[in-house]
Design an enzyme around this catalytic site. Structure first.
Site, mmCIF file in Angstrom:
data_model
loop_
_atom_site.group_PDB
_atom_site.id
_atom_site.type_symbol
_atom_site.label_atom_id
_atom_site.label_comp_id
_atom_site.label_asym_id
_atom_site.label_seq_id
_atom_site.Cartn_x
_atom_site.Cartn_y
_atom_site.Cartn_z
ATOM 1 N N HIS A 188 52.093 68.536 70.037
ATOM 2 C CA HIS A 188 51.608 66.862 69.367
ATOM 3 C C HIS A 188 52.908 65.811 69.014
ATOM 4 C CE1 HIS A 188 49.005 70.183 67.651
ATOM 5 N NE2 HIS A 188 48.646 69.254 67.986
ATOM 6 N N ASP A 245 49.002 65.891 71.361
ATOM 7 C CA ASP A 245 48.127 65.732 70.465
ATOM 8 C C ASP A 245 48.324 64.291 69.673
ATOM 9 O OD1 ASP A 245 46.295 66.286 72.602
ATOM 10 O OD2 ASP A 245 45.324 68.028 71.134
HETATM 11 NI NI NI Z 1 44.495 66.952 67.097
#
Ligand code: NI
Length: 435
Positions: free
Chosen positions: A386, A244
């Site tokens: 991430h 992400d």
């Molecule tokens: Ni996020």
């Protein structure tokens, strides 16, 4: 009955493998043919059907968990060996063979096989038995029986049976594989000369023969984008790694290099503002075969916005991702996983949350988040990470190596859910178990 596969030379064939560590002892190796969904789904039905039947003695159906942690060792002792491979390709036809070898506790084995003719033009698959006129079958069976050793004749199954294994050679010779009887090894191949064979062929059989005779180069179907290629996550253990908040100018290209090195595909939930700031990196992501999802434009709590505000965040992000990559996202992830009825009603895409939260951003330590993922992961799970933290990257090679050693196939989100329709506004955390 073993012949060299041609799959290695087919541009659109890709190999798969599984071995069970629990439940029925079994190994399977097969190749899917990209662009032939009917052939691939026939293969899946066959593999799952056999594995379910073998697992029935344990009181449950086959599940991908059974194929975890099996290691690369091949089957020794009793069990089932399943093989699916293309054995011939010419013109618009692929000849494909499925075979099942069952070895019992006393060491004797039975082999059964069948062949299919897949038409790359129409996608249709024809079982070998359909190549023959029905009225010619008794004659072929009698002809095959004549060629068998008298010892085999008594116990051999009819050559053209439910599992029919026929191959037509370029000169028109028909090769009929007769299944072995219990303990009689690998069976027998009976060859029937071109004239006799041609007289027995159905209209379909004649069409196949003319293609194989023509010596035309094999015409492969159009390729599927890599991140959407068929895989069956009811059959093999799958997990979807997701990243992400990128694309990040520094970290994302490094992650792409790791994924490439490990032959792994993943899903990137991009922020619109980062895609707009780093369009070249966003493009590298999708060019490498990964899937881009929508993570909103500026990472707000969507639950705190009006319907119009939510829609604006979604639309601006999709526009920025499309401008950078050329691809329009079809899946989204709400920032912080925050959703409510308004959010679900407005986003217009399935909401992909996660089953395993690495908390990579919290520990910023691979020694913490990698063991956490490995401990919590089960087949079918979506994993949240991430691509904006250097610490996340430093854990990826080790994480992926460990998952692949366990038998996990790392797939994109669309691949993980293939065959299970994703509905706009619904929340998903992983693949549902087979019903
Ligand atoms: Ni996020």
């Amino acid at each position: 009955m073993t012949r060299a596969p041609v799959a290695g030379s087919l541009p659109n064939a890709y190999p798969m493998y599984l071995a069970t560590a629990s439940g029925p002892p079994a190994t399977a190796s097969w190749t899917y043919i990209d662009g032939l969904p009917q052939l691939n789904s026939q293969l899946d039905s066959w593999l799952l059907g056999v594995l379910d039947a073998k697992a029935a003695s344990t009181g449950r159906r086959y599940r991908p968990e059974m194929a975890l942690s099996a290691g690369p060792a091949s089957l020794s002792g009793p069990g089932t060996t399943l093989t699916g491979q293309a054995i011939k390709a010419a013109g618009s036809f692929i000849v494909y063979r499925e075979s099942e070898k069952d070895t019992s506790a006393d060491g004797t084995s039975t082999v059964m096989s069948r062949t299919f003719f897949a038409d790359t033009g129409t996608g249709q698959i024809t079982p070998a038995a359909d190549l023959l006129r029905p009225d010619a079958v008794p004659g072929i069976n009698a002809r095959a029986a004549d060629e068998l050793h008298p010892d085999q004749r008594a116990t051999a199954a009819p050559a053209v049976s439910a599992m029919a294994d026929l191959v037509i050679d370029g000169d028109g010779t028909l090769e009929v594989s007769v299944p072995s009887a219990q303990g009689k090894g690998d069976g027998t191949v009976v060859r029937i000369g071109p004239e006799e064979a041609e007289a027995a062929l159905s209209d379909v059989g004649r069409r196949v023969l003319s293609q194989i005779r023509s010596d035309a180069p094999f015409s492969a179907p159009a390729p599927t984008p890599q991140g959407l290629r068929h895989i069956n996550c009811d059959l093999v253990p799958c997990a979807a790694l997701t990243y992400d908040d990128g694309p990040d100018a520094k970290n994302t290209p490094q992650l792409l290099a790791i994924l490439k090195e490990k032959s792994t595909l993943a899903t990137f939930f991009m922020l619109g503002n980062n895609a707009a700031a780093n369009p070249g990196v966003a493009r590298q992501v999708t060019d490498a075969g990964h899937i881009a999802g929508n993570h909103t434009y500026s990472h707000p709590y969507l639950t705190k916005l009006s319907a119009a505000g939510i829609k604006s965040e979604m639309d601006r992000a999709s526009a920025a991702i499309k401008a950078a990559t050329g691809a329009v996202p079809t899946i989204m992830r709400p920032p912080y996983g925050a959703a409510n009825a308004t959010v679900q009603g407005v986003v217009g895409m399935p909401l992909i949350l996660w089953a395993v939260d690495s908390q990579d951003w919290l520990s910023l330590n691979p020694d913490v988040f990698v063991p956490k993922v490995l401990k919590e992961l089960k087949p079918g799970a979506v994993v949240l990470m991430h691509d904006t933290h250097a610490a996340t990257l430093s854990g990826q090679a080790g994480l992926i190596t460990a998952l692949q050693a366990d038998g996990y196939h790392l797939v994109t989100v669309p691949q993980l859910f293939e065959g299970q329709a994703l509905t706009a506004g619904q929340v998903y955390r992983g693949r549902s178990e087979r019903q």
